[in-house]
Write a protein that holds these residues in place. Structure first.
Motif, PDB file in Angstrom:
ATOM      1  N   LEU A 131       0.835  -1.210   0.000  1.00  0.00           N
ATOM      2  CA  LEU A 131       0.000   0.000   0.000  1.00  0.00           C
ATOM      3  C   LEU A 131       0.869   1.260   0.000  1.00  0.00           C
ATOM      4  O   LEU A 131       0.569   2.233  -0.711  1.00  0.00           O
ATOM      5  N   GLU A 132       1.955   1.243   0.754  1.00  0.00           N
ATOM      6  CA  GLU A 132       2.808   2.439   0.806  1.00  0.00           C
ATOM      7  C   GLU A 132       3.450   2.702  -0.558  1.00  0.00           C
ATOM      8  O   GLU A 132       3.596   3.855  -0.975  1.00  0.00           O
ATOM      9  N   ALA A 133       3.766   1.629  -1.284  1.00  0.00           N
ATOM     10  CA  ALA A 133       4.361   1.797  -2.621  1.00  0.00           C
ATOM     11  C   ALA A 133       3.367   2.416  -3.602  1.00  0.00           C
ATOM     12  O   ALA A 133       3.765   2.978  -4.622  1.00  0.00           O
ATOM     13  N   ARG A 134       2.079   2.308  -3.303  1.00  0.00           N
ATOM     14  CA  ARG A 134       1.046   2.875  -4.187  1.00  0.00           C
ATOM     15  C   ARG A 134       0.465   4.176  -3.615  1.00  0.00           C
ATOM     16  O   ARG A 134      -0.640   4.592  -3.983  1.00  0.00           O
ATOM     17  N   GLY A 135       1.179   4.805  -2.677  1.00  0.00           N
ATOM     18  CA  GLY A 135       0.799   6.149  -2.251  1.00  0.00           C
ATOM     19  C   GLY A 135      -0.197   6.222  -1.111  1.00  0.00           C
ATOM     20  O   GLY A 135      -0.965   7.185  -1.019  1.00  0.00           O
ATOM     21  N   PHE A 136      -0.188   5.232  -0.237  1.00  0.00           N
ATOM     22  CA  PHE A 136      -1.051   5.271   0.952  1.00  0.00           C
ATOM     23  C   PHE A 136      -0.180   5.446   2.202  1.00  0.00           C
ATOM     24  O   PHE A 136       0.935   4.911   2.263  1.00  0.00           O
ATOM     25  N   THR A 137      -0.713   6.136   3.202  1.00  0.00           N
ATOM     26  CA  THR A 137      -0.146   5.999   4.541  1.00  0.00           C
ATOM     27  C   THR A 137      -0.909   4.862   5.206  1.00  0.00           C
ATOM     28  O   THR A 137      -2.101   4.669   4.932  1.00  0.00           O
ATOM     29  N   THR A 138      -0.252   4.119   6.059  1.00  0.00           N
ATOM     30  CA  THR A 138      -0.879   2.897   6.571  1.00  0.00           C
ATOM     31  C   THR A 138      -0.880   2.841   8.098  1.00  0.00           C
ATOM     32  O   THR A 138      -0.079   3.479   8.767  1.00  0.00           O
ATOM     33  N   ALA A 139      -1.810   2.022   8.596  1.00  0.00           N
ATOM     34  CA  ALA A 139      -1.813   1.636  10.005  1.00  0.00           C
ATOM     35  C   ALA A 139      -2.108   0.148  10.019  1.00  0.00           C
ATOM     36  O   ALA A 139      -2.804  -0.358   9.132  1.00  0.00           O
ATOM     37  N   ARG A 140      -1.583  -0.559  10.988  1.00  0.00           N
ATOM     38  CA  ARG A 140      -1.837  -1.997  10.985  1.00  0.00           C
ATOM     39  C   ARG A 140      -2.255  -2.489  12.357  1.00  0.00           C
ATOM     40  O   ARG A 140      -1.904  -1.904  13.377  1.00  0.00           O
ATOM     41  N   SER A 141      -3.022  -3.571  12.364  1.00  0.00           N
ATOM     42  CA  SER A 141      -3.470  -4.146  13.633  1.00  0.00           C
ATOM     43  C   SER A 141      -3.699  -5.630  13.433  1.00  0.00           C
ATOM     44  O   SER A 141      -3.793  -6.120  12.301  1.00  0.00           O
ATOM     45  N   SER A 142      -3.753  -6.348  14.545  1.00  0.00           N
ATOM     46  CA  SER A 142      -4.057  -7.779  14.453  1.00  0.00           C
ATOM     47  C   SER A 142      -4.749  -8.223  15.734  1.00  0.00           C
ATOM     48  O   SER A 142      -4.645  -7.568  16.766  1.00  0.00           O
ATOM     49  N   ALA A 143      -5.491  -9.323  15.640  1.00  0.00           N
ATOM     50  CA  ALA A 143      -6.224  -9.839  16.789  1.00  0.00           C
ATOM     51  C   ALA A 143      -6.255 -11.357  16.695  1.00  0.00           C
ATOM     52  O   ALA A 143      -6.369 -11.913  15.598  1.00  0.00           O
ATOM     53  N   ILE A 144      -6.149 -12.014  17.843  1.00  0.00           N
ATOM     54  CA  ILE A 144      -6.242 -13.473  17.867  1.00  0.00           C
ATOM     55  C   ILE A 144      -7.701 -13.863  17.684  1.00  0.00           C
ATOM     56  O   ILE A 144      -8.586 -13.308  18.329  1.00  0.00           O
ATOM     57  N   ARG A 145      -7.941 -14.814  16.796  1.00  0.00           N
ATOM     58  CA  ARG A 145      -9.290 -15.323  16.585  1.00  0.00           C
ATOM     59  C   ARG A 145      -9.354 -16.746  17.125  1.00  0.00           C
ATOM     60  O   ARG A 145      -8.391 -17.259  17.654  1.00  0.00           O
ATOM     61  N   GLY A 146     -10.478 -17.403  16.963  1.00  0.00           N
ATOM     62  CA  GLY A 146     -10.622 -18.774  17.451  1.00  0.00           C
ATOM     63  C   GLY A 146      -9.575 -19.699  16.849  1.00  0.00           C
ATOM     64  O   GLY A 146      -9.066 -19.449  15.771  1.00  0.00           O
ATOM     65  N   GLN A 147      -9.241 -20.759  17.561  1.00  0.00           N
ATOM     66  CA  GLN A 147      -8.341 -21.809  17.099  1.00  0.00           C
ATOM     67  C   GLN A 147      -7.012 -21.268  16.582  1.00  0.00           C
ATOM     68  O   GLN A 147      -6.469 -21.744  15.583  1.00  0.00           O
ATOM     69  N   GLY A 148      -6.500 -20.245  17.274  1.00  0.00           N
ATOM     70  CA  GLY A 148      -5.160 -19.766  16.959  1.00  0.00           C
ATOM     71  C   GLY A 148      -5.043 -18.933  15.705  1.00  0.00           C
ATOM     72  O   GLY A 148      -3.961 -18.504  15.344  1.00  0.00           O
ATOM     73  N   GLN A 149      -6.151 -18.681  14.998  1.00  0.00           N
ATOM     74  CA  GLN A 149      -6.066 -17.846  13.806  1.00  0.00           C
ATOM     75  C   GLN A 149      -5.779 -16.398  14.208  1.00  0.00           C
ATOM     76  O   GLN A 149      -6.287 -15.916  15.222  1.00  0.00           O
ATOM     77  N   VAL A 150      -4.979 -15.731  13.405  1.00  0.00           N
ATOM     78  CA  VAL A 150      -4.710 -14.318  13.656  1.00  0.00           C
ATOM     79  C   VAL A 150      -5.349 -13.514  12.523  1.00  0.00           C
ATOM     80  O   VAL A 150      -5.102 -13.787  11.341  1.00  0.00           O
ATOM     81  N   LEU A 151      -6.190 -12.567  12.910  1.00  0.00           N
ATOM     82  CA  LEU A 151      -6.816 -11.690  11.916  1.00  0.00           C
ATOM     83  C   LEU A 151      -5.959 -10.432  11.798  1.00  0.00           C
ATOM     84  O   LEU A 151      -5.697  -9.763  12.798  1.00  0.00           O
ATOM     85  N   THR A 152      -5.508 -10.152  10.586  1.00  0.00           N
ATOM     86  CA  THR A 152      -4.676  -8.968  10.380  1.00  0.00           C
ATOM     87  C   THR A 152      -5.456  -7.922   9.588  1.00  0.00           C
ATOM     88  O   THR A 152      -6.352  -8.263   8.816  1.00  0.00           O
ATOM     89  N   CYS A 153      -5.094  -6.684   9.809  1.00  0.00           N
ATOM     90  CA  CYS A 153      -5.694  -5.607   9.005  1.00  0.00           C
ATOM     91  C   CYS A 153      -4.653  -4.517   8.753  1.00  0.00           C
ATOM     92  O   CYS A 153      -4.003  -4.052   9.701  1.00  0.00           O
ATOM     93  N   VAL A 154      -4.505  -4.165   7.500  1.00  0.00           N
ATOM     94  CA  VAL A 154      -3.732  -2.970   7.164  1.00  0.00           C
ATOM     95  C   VAL A 154      -4.712  -1.986   6.551  1.00  0.00           C
ATOM     96  O   VAL A 154      -5.400  -2.315   5.575  1.00  0.00           O
ATOM     97  N   SER A 155      -4.813  -0.807   7.162  1.00  0.00           N
ATOM     98  CA  SER A 155      -5.684   0.221   6.582  1.00  0.00           C
ATOM     99  C   SER A 155      -4.802   1.252   5.884  1.00  0.00           C
ATOM    100  O   SER A 155      -3.679   1.531   6.316  1.00  0.00           O
ATOM    101  N   GLY A 156      -5.320   1.764   4.777  1.00  0.00           N
ATOM    102  CA  GLY A 156      -4.546   2.712   4.002  1.00  0.00           C
ATOM    103  C   GLY A 156      -5.337   3.967   3.694  1.00  0.00           C
ATOM    104  O   GLY A 156      -6.518   3.890   3.340  1.00  0.00           O
ATOM    105  N   THR A 157      -4.693   5.122   3.870  1.00  0.00           N
ATOM    106  CA  THR A 157      -5.280   6.403   3.518  1.00  0.00           C
ATOM    107  C   THR A 157      -4.446   7.003   2.391  1.00  0.00           C
ATOM    108  O   THR A 157      -3.222   7.129   2.529  1.00  0.00           O
ATOM    109  N   PRO A 158      -5.078   7.344   1.263  1.00  0.00           N
ATOM    110  CA  PRO A 158      -4.302   7.905   0.157  1.00  0.00           C
ATOM    111  C   PRO A 158      -3.606   9.203   0.558  1.00  0.00           C
ATOM    112  O   PRO A 158      -4.212  10.052   1.215  1.00  0.00           O
ATOM    113  N   ILE A 159      -2.351   9.325   0.153  1.00  0.00           N
ATOM    114  CA  ILE A 159      -1.647  10.598   0.335  1.00  0.00           C
ATOM    115  C   ILE A 159      -2.097  11.496  -0.807  1.00  0.00           C
ATOM    116  O   ILE A 159      -2.002  11.114  -1.971  1.00  0.00           O
ATOM    117  N   GLU A 160      -2.621  12.660  -0.471  1.00  0.00           N
ATOM    118  CA  GLU A 160      -3.186  13.556  -1.522  1.00  0.00           C
ATOM    119  C   GLU A 160      -2.087  14.098  -2.402  1.00  0.00           C
ATOM    120  O   GLU A 160      -1.000  14.341  -1.985  1.00  0.00           O
TER     121      GLU A 160
END
Ligand SMILES: C[S@@+](CC[C@H](N)C(=O)[O-])C[C@H]1O[C@@H](n2cnc3c(N)ncnc32)[C@H](O)[C@@H]1O
Length: 160
Positions: A131-160
């Motif tokens: 995302l950063e290579a395509r002009g976004f600023t990013t934030a990332r987070s993760s959370a443990i889900r059932g049975q050891g799964q990890v849910l990841t999220c990268v959010s991106g805001t376009p740099i104007e």
């Protein structure tokens, strides 16, 4: 994603439509458009969300993202959960297109489920760089889900 009642949301690769239900139930004047290229998934997602579709809060379409007819600068939130286009092949064009579909101030959210913390960290790093290579600023987070799964999220805001 902190969905607001008036958000205009696009989901790419909605599968059976579980996230459509969660998002649409928060909308009043807003709307979610969800696409998936697999007809079977669209049928299942439609059945699951008939109440939201009939109320005008959701639209579910059979379409590949690359060729889908979608309005530019419309969506306040675009998201995808476990959709391989971000990680297989060259994602440059799809990500540039997502950027062009975002309304001013809009955000892109890329979710993934991974089996271990190490896989999750690798996924977060790769998605962030993408995302950063395509002009976004990013934030990332993760959370443990059932049975050891990890849910990841990268959010991106376009740099104007
Ligand atoms: C692993 S499934 C995830 C489904 C759902 N998001 C979930 O988390 O349950 C990936 C889905 O994305 C869809 N998909 C993959 N690439 C796509 C594309 N380029 N355009 C539209 N749909 C796509 C597939 O058909 C599939 O239903």
């Amino acid at each position: 994603m902190a969905v607001a009642a008036d958000d205009q949301v696009l989901e790419i690769g909605c599968g059976r439509g579980a996230a459509v239900s969660l998002v649409a139930s928060r909308l009043t004047t807003g709307r979610i458009v969800a696409i998936d290229r697999a007809a079977t998934m669209v049928r299942l997602a439609t059945e699951r969300n008939l109440n939201h579709i009939n109320a005008g809060r959701a639209e579910i379409r059979c379409a590949g993202f690359e060729a889908a007819d979608l309005p530019a600068r419309r969506f306040t939130k675009i998201f995808a959960v476990n959709v391989s286009l971000f990680w297989l092949g060259d994602a440059t064009q799809p990500i540039d297109r997502m950027r062009s579909l975002l309304a001013p101030g809009g955000q892109l959210y890329v979710f993934g489920e991974r089996p271990t913390a190490a896989h999750a960290t690798a996924n977060l790093t790769a998605t962030k760089l993408l995302l950063e290579a395509r002009g976004f600023t990013t934030a990332r987070s993760s959370a443990i889900r059932g049975q050891g799964q990890v849910l990841t999220c990268v959010s991106g805001t376009p740099i104007e």
